[in-house]
Write an enzyme that holds these catalytic residues in place. Structure first.
Site, PDB file in Angstrom:
ATOM      1  N   ASP A 137      -3.675  -5.679 -25.312  1.00  0.00           N
ATOM      2  CA  ASP A 137      -2.975  -5.636 -26.597  1.00  0.00           C
ATOM      3  C   ASP A 137      -1.536  -5.122 -26.504  1.00  0.00           C
ATOM      4  O   ASP A 137      -1.193  -4.354 -25.608  1.00  0.00           O
ATOM      5  CB  ASP A 137      -3.725  -4.714 -27.558  1.00  0.00           C
ATOM      6  CG  ASP A 137      -4.987  -5.345 -28.108  1.00  0.00           C
ATOM      7  OD1 ASP A 137      -5.466  -6.329 -27.526  1.00  0.00           O
ATOM      8  OD2 ASP A 137      -5.510  -4.832 -29.111  1.00  0.00           O
ATOM      9  N   ASP A 138      -0.751  -5.536 -27.501  1.00  0.00           N
ATOM     10  CA  ASP A 138       0.543  -4.950 -27.894  1.00  0.00           C
ATOM     11  C   ASP A 138       1.770  -5.568 -27.250  1.00  0.00           C
ATOM     12  O   ASP A 138       2.879  -5.300 -27.697  1.00  0.00           O
ATOM     13  CB  ASP A 138       0.601  -3.441 -27.645  1.00  0.00           C
ATOM     14  CG  ASP A 138      -0.293  -2.658 -28.567  1.00  0.00           C
ATOM     15  OD1 ASP A 138      -1.067  -3.279 -29.315  1.00  0.00           O
ATOM     16  OD2 ASP A 138      -0.235  -1.422 -28.533  1.00  0.00           O
ATOM     17  N   HIS A 157      -1.652 -10.536 -33.040  1.00  0.00           N
ATOM     18  CA  HIS A 157      -1.824  -9.109 -33.305  1.00  0.00           C
ATOM     19  C   HIS A 157      -0.849  -8.638 -34.380  1.00  0.00           C
ATOM     20  O   HIS A 157      -0.440  -7.476 -34.382  1.00  0.00           O
ATOM     21  CB  HIS A 157      -1.644  -8.325 -32.007  1.00  0.00           C
ATOM     22  CG  HIS A 157      -2.336  -6.990 -31.974  1.00  0.00           C
ATOM     23  ND1 HIS A 157      -3.524  -6.723 -32.612  1.00  0.00           N
ATOM     24  CD2 HIS A 157      -1.982  -5.823 -31.343  1.00  0.00           C
ATOM     25  CE1 HIS A 157      -3.889  -5.468 -32.378  1.00  0.00           C
ATOM     26  NE2 HIS A 157      -2.968  -4.901 -31.628  1.00  0.00           N
ATOM     27  N   HIS A 193       2.410  -4.693 -36.194  1.00  0.00           N
ATOM     28  CA  HIS A 193       1.369  -3.754 -35.785  1.00  0.00           C
ATOM     29  C   HIS A 193       1.160  -2.642 -36.811  1.00  0.00           C
ATOM     30  O   HIS A 193       1.165  -1.449 -36.491  1.00  0.00           O
ATOM     31  CB  HIS A 193       1.694  -3.154 -34.418  1.00  0.00           C
ATOM     32  CG  HIS A 193       0.494  -2.543 -33.746  1.00  0.00           C
ATOM     33  ND1 HIS A 193       0.059  -1.265 -34.024  1.00  0.00           N
ATOM     34  CD2 HIS A 193      -0.362  -3.022 -32.833  1.00  0.00           C
ATOM     35  CE1 HIS A 193      -1.006  -0.989 -33.295  1.00  0.00           C
ATOM     36  NE2 HIS A 193      -1.289  -2.051 -32.569  1.00  0.00           N
ATOM     37  N   HIS A 234      -4.124  -2.059 -22.933  1.00  0.00           N
ATOM     38  CA  HIS A 234      -2.817  -2.334 -23.521  1.00  0.00           C
ATOM     39  C   HIS A 234      -1.765  -2.551 -22.427  1.00  0.00           C
ATOM     40  O   HIS A 234      -1.837  -1.932 -21.365  1.00  0.00           O
ATOM     41  CB  HIS A 234      -2.373  -1.187 -24.422  1.00  0.00           C
ATOM     42  CG  HIS A 234      -3.311  -0.926 -25.556  1.00  0.00           C
ATOM     43  ND1 HIS A 234      -4.448  -0.148 -25.415  1.00  0.00           N
ATOM     44  CD2 HIS A 234      -3.297  -1.364 -26.834  1.00  0.00           C
ATOM     45  CE1 HIS A 234      -5.094  -0.117 -26.575  1.00  0.00           C
ATOM     46  NE2 HIS A 234      -4.424  -0.840 -27.449  1.00  0.00           N
TER      47      HIS A 234
END
Length: 264
Positions: free
Chosen positions: A85-86, A136, A140, A232
């Site tokens: 993620d991210d 995503h 965020h 991540h």
């Protein structure tokens, strides 16, 4: 990321500057039974038909998919899903990609829209290596579930557009709400655009920088919780994540696990 709360560097993203994208007409399956509204595992028995094989190109049509939050792997009962993620991030994404390449593992990259737009070369590298893309959101925002439907739509659909443009036309196949902040509306909206809502079973908590050994121990101790692992590749120093993946991936293979993608 999935559970970080409000970390500083995301706060700099000015999501309000983005235009609100019109919400597409929702598919008829909105009337179906609603599942879990969080990122944690749904009750057993909730599943979807198997996804395409890991090496198969991603389809470009917005074919509606299940709005239930996915946790299972398309590789079967003894398969795991690596989700990242991210990102993408110019420092950490290449290192994560190298570890995945060294171990012959494909993963699902849940990308923040502004990060994808800033680093299209990395998005295309991820796609070229056979990994899958996941929406995503634009900025965020872990309070998505307390915002208006118009805001949720803007965050999800604008990120979808940013990621698709950055990739050269490859659309995200999943949607993961920041902090697991799903709502029935956001799940059905994503699903109507062909993005399966994506949860997780094992949170490495790498955003807390607990140390490589702790992260590895978390995976080993919680692998019985289910197949979808959360790591991540952005949002801070991810050297511990890279080191943990170097240990975790071979260990999973030694335990007899294969690697798949989340069900669609």
């Amino acid at each position: 990321m999935a559970r970080s709360g409000g970390r500083g560097w995301y706060g700099t993203v000015v999501a309000a500057a983005l235009g609100v994208t019109a919400v597409a007409a929702l598919a008829s399956f909105w009337d179906g039974q609603l599942g879990s509204t969080g990122g944690r595992p749904a009750p057993s028995g909730v599943s979807a038909p198997p996804a395409t094989s890991p090496g198969q190109p991603q389809g470009q049509k917005k074919t509606p998919v299940s709005a239930e939050i996915a946790h299972a792997s398309d590789g079967g009962a003894h398969s795991v899903n690596i989700t990242i993620d991210d990102g993408p991030d110019p420092v950490w994404t290449p290192q994560v990609l190298q570890v995945l390449r060294d171990n012959g593992v494909k993963a699902t990259f849940c990308m923040v829209g502004t990060q994808a737009r800033a680093h299209p070369d990395l998005v295309r590298t991820v796609v070229a290596a056979g990994h899958r893309l996941c929406d995503h959101t634009v900025s965020h925002d872990v309070t998505m579930d307390r915002k208006s439907e118009a805001y949720q739509s803007q965050q999800i659909l604008d990120a979808e557009r940013m990621i698709t443009e950055a990739s050269g036309g490859v659309r995200p196949m999943y949607y993961r709400a920041p902090g697991g902040a799903f709502t029935p509306y956001s799940r059905h909206l994503a699903a109507s655009h062909g993005m399966r809502p994506l949860g997780w079973n094992i949170d490495s908590k790498d955003f807390e920088l607990p140390g490589t050994a702790t992260m590895v121990a978390t995976v080993k101790n919680e692998i019985s919780n289910g197949p979808t692992l959360l790591f991540h590749d952005a949002g801070g120093d991810r050297s511990q994540t890279v080191a943990a993946l170097r240990e975790v991936l071979p260990w999973l293979k030694e335990q007899g696990y294969s690697f798949g993608f989340p069900v669609r």
